[in-house]
Design an enzyme around this catalytic site. Sequence first.
Site, PDB file in Angstrom:
ATOM      1  CG  ASP A  97       0.852  66.053  64.361  1.00 55.19           C
ATOM      2  OD1 ASP A  97       1.610  66.041  65.380  1.00 55.19           O
ATOM      3  OD2 ASP A  97      -0.360  66.357  64.022  1.00 55.19           O
ATOM      4  CD  GLU A 119      -3.748  61.650  65.176  1.00 52.72           C
ATOM      5  OE1 GLU A 119      -4.499  61.449  66.197  1.00 52.72           O
ATOM      6  OE2 GLU A 119      -2.699  62.358  65.045  1.00 52.72           O
ATOM      7  CD  GLU A 133       2.242  70.920  64.543  1.00 49.70           C
ATOM      8  OE1 GLU A 133       2.539  71.188  65.856  1.00 49.70           O
ATOM      9  OE2 GLU A 133       2.313  71.927  63.676  1.00 49.70           O
ATOM     10  CG  HIS A 210      -1.314  75.029  71.169  1.00 42.79           C
ATOM     11  ND1 HIS A 210      -2.630  74.478  71.071  1.00 42.79           N
ATOM     12  CD2 HIS A 210      -0.184  74.411  70.464  1.00 42.79           C
ATOM     13  CE1 HIS A 210      -2.326  73.519  70.305  1.00 42.79           C
ATOM     14  NE2 HIS A 210      -1.010  73.396  69.908  1.00 42.79           N
ATOM     15  NE  ARG A 212       6.601  76.399  66.400  1.00 42.12           N
ATOM     16  CZ  ARG A 212       6.361  75.145  66.722  1.00 42.12           C
ATOM     17  NH1 ARG A 212       5.530  74.248  66.003  1.00 42.12           N
ATOM     18  NH2 ARG A 212       7.437  74.719  67.417  1.00 42.12           N
ATOM     19  CG  HIS A 243       0.684  76.977  75.458  1.00 41.36           C
ATOM     20  ND1 HIS A 243       2.195  77.653  75.444  1.00 41.36           N
ATOM     21  CD2 HIS A 243       0.752  75.773  74.950  1.00 41.36           C
ATOM     22  CE1 HIS A 243       2.849  76.373  74.777  1.00 41.36           C
ATOM     23  NE2 HIS A 243       2.045  75.459  74.602  1.00 41.36           N
TER      24      HIS A 243
END
Length: 382
Positions: A97, A119, A133, A210, A212, A243
């Site tokens: 993705d 996937e 994604e 991590h 967004r 991160h």
Amino acid sequence: MIKVLAVFGTRPEAIKMAPLVKELGRHRDRILCRVAVTAQHREMLDQVLQLFDITPDYDLDIMRPGQSLFDITTRALGGLKEVLLAEKPDLTLVHGDTTTTFAAALAAYYLQVPVGHVEAGLRTGNRYSPFPEEMNRHLTGVLADLHFAPTPKARQNLIREGVPGENIYVTGNTVIDALLATVKKDYHFADPVLNRVDFENRRVLLVTTHRRENLGGPMRDIYLALREVVEMYPDVEIVFPVHKNPAVRNVVAEVIGGLDRVHLIEPLDYDPFVNLMQKCFLVLTDSGGMQEEAPSLGKPVLVLRNTTERPEAVDAGTVVLVGTGREDVCRETRKLLDDPVHYRKMSEAANPYGDGRASRRIVQAILHRYGLEKDPPGEFAG
């Protein structure tokens, strides 16, 4: 002889494509595998390439400081055009993705090169969660010719969207192939901080964040919950590979930095990271891949998100979708710490994502599709 071009650009893609690249290489009499990386992530990608001993045939090296989605997409699209024109593959393989995935599928489509999507079929139903994604998956799925779905539920998603059933192969997830090849029973960490952690007598929580959509208030609430848990349980320690995003680091340092039994460390290479996962008590994460990996090691997972594209684990009982609220995170963590029966039920649930043979199924599917193998692969049942 089939020519296959495998394209990836980030650490998660590299981890999941590495065992497939290796399996393709074991069929040199019938498959010529070429590898192109965009290096959408540079340092983290290189760690995985070194671990799995993969030398790309093409390295676009597109990463730049402060890069935007526009930058990644346009640089990857232009660079991969030249690779595809030079190689003229029979099949381009992309994974998952990422923006590299979508750009590679689009470049191949423009040049009328068939696309295989590894996937395939993961969905949350919310085009902005996770962002970007979820839309990258949809767009790649529309462009793909072959769909390697990790689970029966992923196949159902694709069929609902109009993908012909004969173009879908249920294979399991290649991340389990990579995981089982990397975890070692008596692993010794290079990081002295990790070697000092008492995994035998302490309950160690492995934490990663991590996403967004979690930046700001949601992450602060997560860290406040962690602080509360550590102060409440003297035998609990936290190991938190932080991160590199300053928006993550600043809040982590402010809320839980300096606390006893909280170890804030640099992001780990894949090898030490999965071996750390093997030694921990439970996992709290907003990562997608860890929802697949940790259950293979018998570790309960609390997912710090409001949506997941991996509902199979929720259904199987290996993960709980917690969200990011302070009270919710604290409550579900305490439940696993206080209730041995609940913990055992989660840790012993069957992993619905793979059995370590996904790469073999994908290669057999490709050989069958191109007339070089009589039978298709047996499907992963989940």
